[in-house]
Write a protein that holds these residues in place. Structure first.
Motif, PDB file in Angstrom:
ATOM      1  N   THR A 133       0.594  -1.309   0.043  1.00  0.00           N
ATOM      2  CA  THR A 133       0.136  -0.009   0.057  1.00  0.00           C
ATOM      3  C   THR A 133       1.066   1.104   0.036  1.00  0.00           C
ATOM      4  OG1 THR A 133      -0.068   0.069   2.411  1.00  0.00           O
ATOM      5  CG2 THR A 133      -1.711  -1.197   1.246  1.00  0.00           C
ATOM      6  N   ARG A 134       2.102   1.152  -0.344  1.00  0.00           N
ATOM      7  CA  ARG A 134       2.934   2.262  -0.220  1.00  0.00           C
ATOM      8  C   ARG A 134       2.664   3.126  -1.477  1.00  0.00           C
ATOM      9  NH1 ARG A 134       8.635  -0.583  -0.299  1.00  0.00           N
ATOM     10  NH2 ARG A 134       7.394  -1.868  -1.893  1.00  0.00           N
ATOM     11  N   ALA A 135       2.762   4.393  -1.303  1.00  0.00           N
ATOM     12  CA  ALA A 135       2.411   5.465  -2.463  1.00  0.00           C
ATOM     13  C   ALA A 135       3.557   5.187  -3.475  1.00  0.00           C
ATOM     14  CB  ALA A 135       2.588   6.695  -1.843  1.00  0.00           C
ATOM     15  N   TRP A 136       2.978   5.370  -4.683  1.00  0.00           N
ATOM     16  CA  TRP A 136       3.870   5.264  -5.730  1.00  0.00           C
ATOM     17  C   TRP A 136       4.645   6.618  -5.876  1.00  0.00           C
ATOM     18  CZ3 TRP A 136      -1.137   4.193  -8.211  1.00  0.00           C
ATOM     19  CH2 TRP A 136      -1.582   2.817  -8.052  1.00  0.00           C
ATOM     20  N   THR A 137       5.761   6.417  -6.298  1.00  0.00           N
ATOM     21  CA  THR A 137       6.728   7.882  -6.532  1.00  0.00           C
ATOM     22  C   THR A 137       5.905   8.698  -7.581  1.00  0.00           C
ATOM     23  OG1 THR A 137       8.046   6.789  -8.484  1.00  0.00           O
ATOM     24  CG2 THR A 137       8.968   6.474  -6.041  1.00  0.00           C
ATOM     25  N   PRO A 138       6.252   9.985  -7.681  1.00  0.00           N
ATOM     26  CA  PRO A 138       5.754  10.643  -8.811  1.00  0.00           C
ATOM     27  C   PRO A 138       6.020  10.163  -9.991  1.00  0.00           C
ATOM     28  CG  PRO A 138       6.753  12.102  -7.201  1.00  0.00           C
ATOM     29  CD  PRO A 138       7.057  10.633  -6.683  1.00  0.00           C
ATOM     30  N   GLU A 139       6.932   9.586 -10.348  1.00  0.00           N
ATOM     31  CA  GLU A 139       7.379   8.998 -11.810  1.00  0.00           C
ATOM     32  C   GLU A 139       6.434   7.804 -12.010  1.00  0.00           C
ATOM     33  OE1 GLU A 139      10.371  11.527 -10.298  1.00  0.00           O
ATOM     34  OE2 GLU A 139       9.760   9.730  -9.412  1.00  0.00           O
ATOM     35  N   GLU A 140       6.177   6.787 -11.037  1.00  0.00           N
ATOM     36  CA  GLU A 140       5.450   5.516 -11.154  1.00  0.00           C
ATOM     37  C   GLU A 140       3.891   6.010 -11.259  1.00  0.00           C
ATOM     38  OE1 GLU A 140       7.951   2.499  -8.419  1.00  0.00           O
ATOM     39  OE2 GLU A 140       6.601   3.857  -7.423  1.00  0.00           O
ATOM     40  N   PHE A 141       3.519   6.999 -10.752  1.00  0.00           N
ATOM     41  CA  PHE A 141       2.342   7.611 -10.610  1.00  0.00           C
ATOM     42  C   PHE A 141       1.936   8.151 -12.117  1.00  0.00           C
ATOM     43  CE2 PHE A 141      -0.764  10.975  -8.927  1.00  0.00           C
ATOM     44  CZ  PHE A 141      -2.065   9.942  -9.403  1.00  0.00           C
ATOM     45  N   GLU A 142       2.940   8.783 -12.493  1.00  0.00           N
ATOM     46  CA  GLU A 142       2.380   9.566 -13.823  1.00  0.00           C
ATOM     47  C   GLU A 142       2.761   8.492 -14.919  1.00  0.00           C
ATOM     48  OE1 GLU A 142       4.815  12.402 -16.839  1.00  0.00           O
ATOM     49  OE2 GLU A 142       5.010  12.729 -14.925  1.00  0.00           O
ATOM     50  N   ALA A 143       3.326   7.505 -14.625  1.00  0.00           N
ATOM     51  CA  ALA A 143       3.578   6.441 -15.783  1.00  0.00           C
ATOM     52  C   ALA A 143       2.152   5.729 -15.682  1.00  0.00           C
ATOM     53  CB  ALA A 143       4.600   5.532 -15.302  1.00  0.00           C
ATOM     54  N   ARG A 144       1.728   5.372 -14.532  1.00  0.00           N
ATOM     55  CA  ARG A 144       0.384   4.976 -14.509  1.00  0.00           C
ATOM     56  C   ARG A 144      -0.652   5.644 -15.118  1.00  0.00           C
ATOM     57  NH1 ARG A 144       0.144  -0.115 -11.032  1.00  0.00           N
ATOM     58  NH2 ARG A 144       2.182  -0.411 -10.366  1.00  0.00           N
ATOM     59  N   LEU A 145      -1.003   7.029 -14.965  1.00  0.00           N
ATOM     60  CA  LEU A 145      -1.757   7.761 -15.436  1.00  0.00           C
ATOM     61  C   LEU A 145      -1.751   7.669 -16.895  1.00  0.00           C
ATOM     62  CD1 LEU A 145      -1.340  10.820 -13.311  1.00  0.00           C
ATOM     63  CD2 LEU A 145      -3.312   9.559 -13.371  1.00  0.00           C
ATOM     64  N   ARG A 146      -0.474   7.851 -17.542  1.00  0.00           N
ATOM     65  CA  ARG A 146      -0.195   7.513 -18.899  1.00  0.00           C
ATOM     66  C   ARG A 146      -0.638   6.199 -19.468  1.00  0.00           C
ATOM     67  NH1 ARG A 146       2.349  12.021 -21.095  1.00  0.00           N
ATOM     68  NH2 ARG A 146       3.480  13.527 -19.706  1.00  0.00           N
ATOM     69  N   ALA A 147      -0.503   5.298 -18.957  1.00  0.00           N
ATOM     70  CA  ALA A 147      -0.708   3.804 -19.293  1.00  0.00           C
ATOM     71  C   ALA A 147      -2.164   3.924 -19.602  1.00  0.00           C
ATOM     72  CB  ALA A 147      -0.149   2.786 -18.438  1.00  0.00           C
ATOM     73  N   LEU A 148      -3.317   4.378 -18.917  1.00  0.00           N
ATOM     74  CA  LEU A 148      -4.569   4.558 -19.299  1.00  0.00           C
ATOM     75  C   LEU A 148      -4.675   4.982 -20.851  1.00  0.00           C
ATOM     76  CD1 LEU A 148      -6.336   5.618 -15.913  1.00  0.00           C
ATOM     77  CD2 LEU A 148      -6.028   3.287 -17.069  1.00  0.00           C
ATOM     78  N   GLY A 149      -3.825   5.512 -21.195  1.00  0.00           N
ATOM     79  CA  GLY A 149      -3.927   5.909 -22.899  1.00  0.00           C
ATOM     80  C   GLY A 149      -4.341   4.602 -23.771  1.00  0.00           C
ATOM     81  N   SER A 150      -4.218   3.494 -23.112  1.00  0.00           N
ATOM     82  CA  SER A 150      -4.510   2.459 -24.109  1.00  0.00           C
ATOM     83  C   SER A 150      -6.069   2.226 -24.150  1.00  0.00           C
ATOM     84  CB  SER A 150      -3.926   1.113 -23.525  1.00  0.00           C
ATOM     85  OG  SER A 150      -4.563   0.985 -22.128  1.00  0.00           O
ATOM     86  N   LEU A 151      -6.751   3.044 -23.154  1.00  0.00           N
ATOM     87  CA  LEU A 151      -8.295   2.983 -23.492  1.00  0.00           C
ATOM     88  C   LEU A 151      -8.820   4.430 -23.911  1.00  0.00           C
ATOM     89  CD1 LEU A 151      -8.903   1.746 -19.478  1.00  0.00           C
ATOM     90  CD2 LEU A 151      -8.532   0.350 -21.894  1.00  0.00           C
ATOM     91  N   TYR A 152      -7.832   5.170 -24.460  1.00  0.00           N
ATOM     92  CA  TYR A 152      -8.382   6.365 -25.175  1.00  0.00           C
ATOM     93  C   TYR A 152      -9.198   6.111 -26.305  1.00  0.00           C
ATOM     94  CZ  TYR A 152      -7.786  11.487 -26.262  1.00  0.00           C
ATOM     95  OH  TYR A 152      -8.080  12.689 -26.725  1.00  0.00           O
TER      96      TYR A 152
END
Length: 243
Positions: free
Chosen positions: A4-23
């Motif tokens: 349950t540890r928070a993602w680093t800003p880089e990991e968090f951004e990568a997960r946001l960008r990964a949702l582009g597969s559903l765009y």
């Protein structure tokens, strides 16, 4: 044991960008559009229905402003409203979209009257506006991050439409040209707000669900268009019309 540890800003951004597969660029309606396989009526239907989304964007951004107590954020965010509504210096994105519709053969009256807007499109867009109004300003800002994926689709239309849809007047593509730089600027601001505000793992997962909701909205627009303009099954197609 669940991590349950928070993602680093880089990991968090990568997960946001990964949702582009559903765009919605991956929706069959858009893949056909990109391939030059849509008919004139199908292109016109998309433009006319997307207009309802375009005129709703400033209302969404106004909701962000109304809920935001931070003056510096408001001073930057308000530019989004100007970009779409226009001012004494520029006509704005809504007018540019109307010109796109006219370049596709629709009349201004057809576009502005919203007579071609499908119920499914209206419901999906209204759900987005209601979300922005009832959520925190940071959540509403996060929902705007589908802009992460927008430059690709704008560039495709600028590059491909003149060859694949030569009947569309070239001046009508100005909206997409404008959004290339505007979307890049908006993404930087919206992403910074999201990375700063959603810091715990629970908050970060919530942010992902917000972005997923916005992707659902855009996908639903395409589903409604597909039923009406590809399957030939507009609303109430199987019902007897009342006198």
């Amino acid at each position: 044991m669940t991590d349950t540890r928070a993602w680093t800003p880089e990991e968090f951004e990568a997960r946001l960008r990964a949702l582009g597969s559903l765009y919605h660029i991956h929706h069959p309606y858009h893949t056909r559009m990109h391939a030059g396989e849509l008919s004139r009526e199908q292109i016109q239907g998309w433009v006319a229905n997307r207009f309802y989304y375009q005129i709703s964007i400033p209302r969404k951004d106004a909701a962000v402003l109304a809920n935001c107590p931070d003056r510096e954020v408001r001073r930057r965010w308000i530019q989004r409203i100007v970009d779409h509504d226009g001012d004494e210096h520029a006509e704005g994105g809504i007018e540019a979209w109307i010109r796109l519709g006219m370049a596709c053969g629709l009349s201004r009256e057809q576009i502005v009257s919203q007579e071609l807007v499908l119920p499914g499109v209206r419901f999906a867009v209204d759900a987005y506006i209601n979300f922005a109004r009832s959520s925190s300003w940071q959540e509403a800002a996060c929902s705007s991050l589908t802009e992460l994926f927008a430059p690709t689709i704008h560039r495709q239309r600028i590059d491909n439409w003149p060859d694949r849809y030569p009947w569309i007047e070239a001046d009508g593509l100005q909206y997409f040209r404008n959004r290339l730089s505007q979307a890049h600027r908006d993404v930087q601001h919206g992403l910074a707000i999201t990375l700063e505000h959603f810091r715990t793992r629970e908050q970060q997962e919530h942010a992902l669900s917000i972005l997923r909701f916005k992707l659902d909205v855009l996908w639903s627009l395409c589903d409604a268009l597909w039923m009406a303009y590809v399957e030939g099954k507009p609303p109430y197609f199987c019902c007897e019309r009342p006198a």
